[in-house]
Design an enzyme around this catalytic site. Structure first.
Site, short mmCIF file in Angstrom:
data_model
loop_
_atom_site.label_atom_id
_atom_site.label_comp_id
_atom_site.label_asym_id
_atom_site.label_seq_id
_atom_site.Cartn_x
_atom_site.Cartn_y
_atom_site.Cartn_z
N ASP A 42 0.96 -1.21 -0.24
CA ASP A 42 -0.17 0.02 0.07
C ASP A 42 1.02 1.31 0.12
O ASP A 42 2.06 1.27 0.31
CB ASP A 42 -0.87 -0.09 1.28
N ASP A 44 -0.03 5.14 0.82
CA ASP A 44 -0.39 6.30 1.87
C ASP A 44 -0.46 5.38 3.50
O ASP A 44 -1.44 4.81 3.44
CB ASP A 44 -1.54 6.97 1.74
N ASP A 217 -2.10 -0.29 5.76
CA ASP A 217 -2.17 0.61 7.17
C ASP A 217 -3.66 0.73 7.50
O ASP A 217 -3.75 1.37 8.49
CB ASP A 217 -1.68 1.93 7.03
#
Ligand SMILES: O=P(O)(O)OC[C@H]1O[C@H](O[C@H]2O[C@H](CO)[C@@H](O)[C@H](O)[C@H]2O)[C@H](O)[C@@H](O)[C@@H]1O
Length: 267
Positions: A42, A44, A217
């Site tokens: 991922d 961001d 996240d």
């Protein structure tokens, strides 16, 4: 999978598990040759620290250097992001890897082959949402290929109004769904998510036959975690590890970069 030695303890920062759930730091070293490993990353909050606005975001140079060295060593890398594909490419430069953008609505394989699955909205639905967002001070709408994101980072007190607006939008947009990220309510078509993208990539070279490790996240990464686990792999959640199916966690983007760097150390 085994722990090797703990020569770089800070690379294995432990995040306390939610009560009743066993979640640990990832092993400092994966006992796996690079050509058996597939990393699904991922962007961001995972490779790049969260910033006030998406356009302020940078993937640190050191992190990109580590990723390039991992790729050169034989590890297969892919980025799975909610961002449009073109932004992800730019954020990762000079790294060139397969990318799923807009939560998997856009997919770019190696060698530049791309596919895009367009999700249609009823006429006027996006404009209706834009108009609703305009009534909420400091909230803004990001229009992406086959996805929309209502950002409220600058207006946390507006979260319940945003949720209500998203719910009313869904009444007008059958086949679409809401998924919440960090200070953002994301709207996307049902069935387009990072788990589908991971599975698709895992059927292709250079990923097929490798051990998948998904790293992310937020809630939008949980589909990728579930897919990696179902395929016999693993997952790392970056940040506070509440409500995750990932067996492993690290504290933040810095700890993750350190952990990735430690994979490069010779045995
Ligand atoms: O799947 P990701 O690569 O993690 O992308 C998720 C979303 O990232 C961006 O928004 C988030 O990051 C911004 C910059 O740090 C932050 O300002 C915002 O509050 C976050 O929600 C991006 O704008 C979205 O399109 C992505 O889906």
């Amino acid at each position: 999978m085994y722990y090797k030695n703990m020569s770089e303890p800070s690379a294995c920062t432990f995040v306390a598990p939610p009560s009743g759930k066993r979640i640990t730091a990832p092993p400092c070293r994966l006992r796996l040759p690079p050509e058996r490993l597939a990393l699904f990353l991922d962007v961001d909050g995972t490779l790049a620290p969260i910033t006030a606005r998406p356009e302020f975001t940078r993937v640190p140079v050191d992190t990109r250097r580590i990723l390039r060295r991992l790729q050169a060593s034989g590890v297969a890398l892919a980025a799975l992001s909610g961002r449009p594909l073109v932004q992800v490419r730019r954020l990762l430069l000079p790294l060139d890897v397969p990318i799923a953008g807009s939560h998997g609505a856009q997919l770019r394989f190696s060698a530049g082959r791309s596919i895009r699955s367009t999700a249609h909205l009823p006429p006027g639905a996006a404009a209706w949402l834009q108009n609703g967002v305009a009534q909420l001070p400091d909230v803004w709408l990001e229009r992406k290929p086959s996805a929309l994101a209502i950002h409220w980072r600058q207006a946390p007190h507006m979260q319940s109004e945003v949720a209500a607006l998203a719910a009313r939008f869904l009444e007008r947009a059958p086949g679409w769904q809401l998924i919440c990220g960090h200070c953002v309510h994301e709207l996307r078509a049902v069935g387009r998510h990072k788990g589908v993208a991971l599975r698709r990539l895992m059927r292709q070279a250079p990923f097929a036959g490798r051990w998948p490790l998904a790293i992310g996240d937020d809630r939008t990464d949980e589909d990728a975690f579930a897919a990696a686990l179902e395929l016999g792999g693993a997952a790392i959640r970056v940040g506070p590890a509440a409500n995750t199916c990932a067996p492993w966690a690290v504290a933040d983007t810095t700890a993750l970069a350190r952990w990735l760097g430690a994979l490069l150390a010779p045995d």
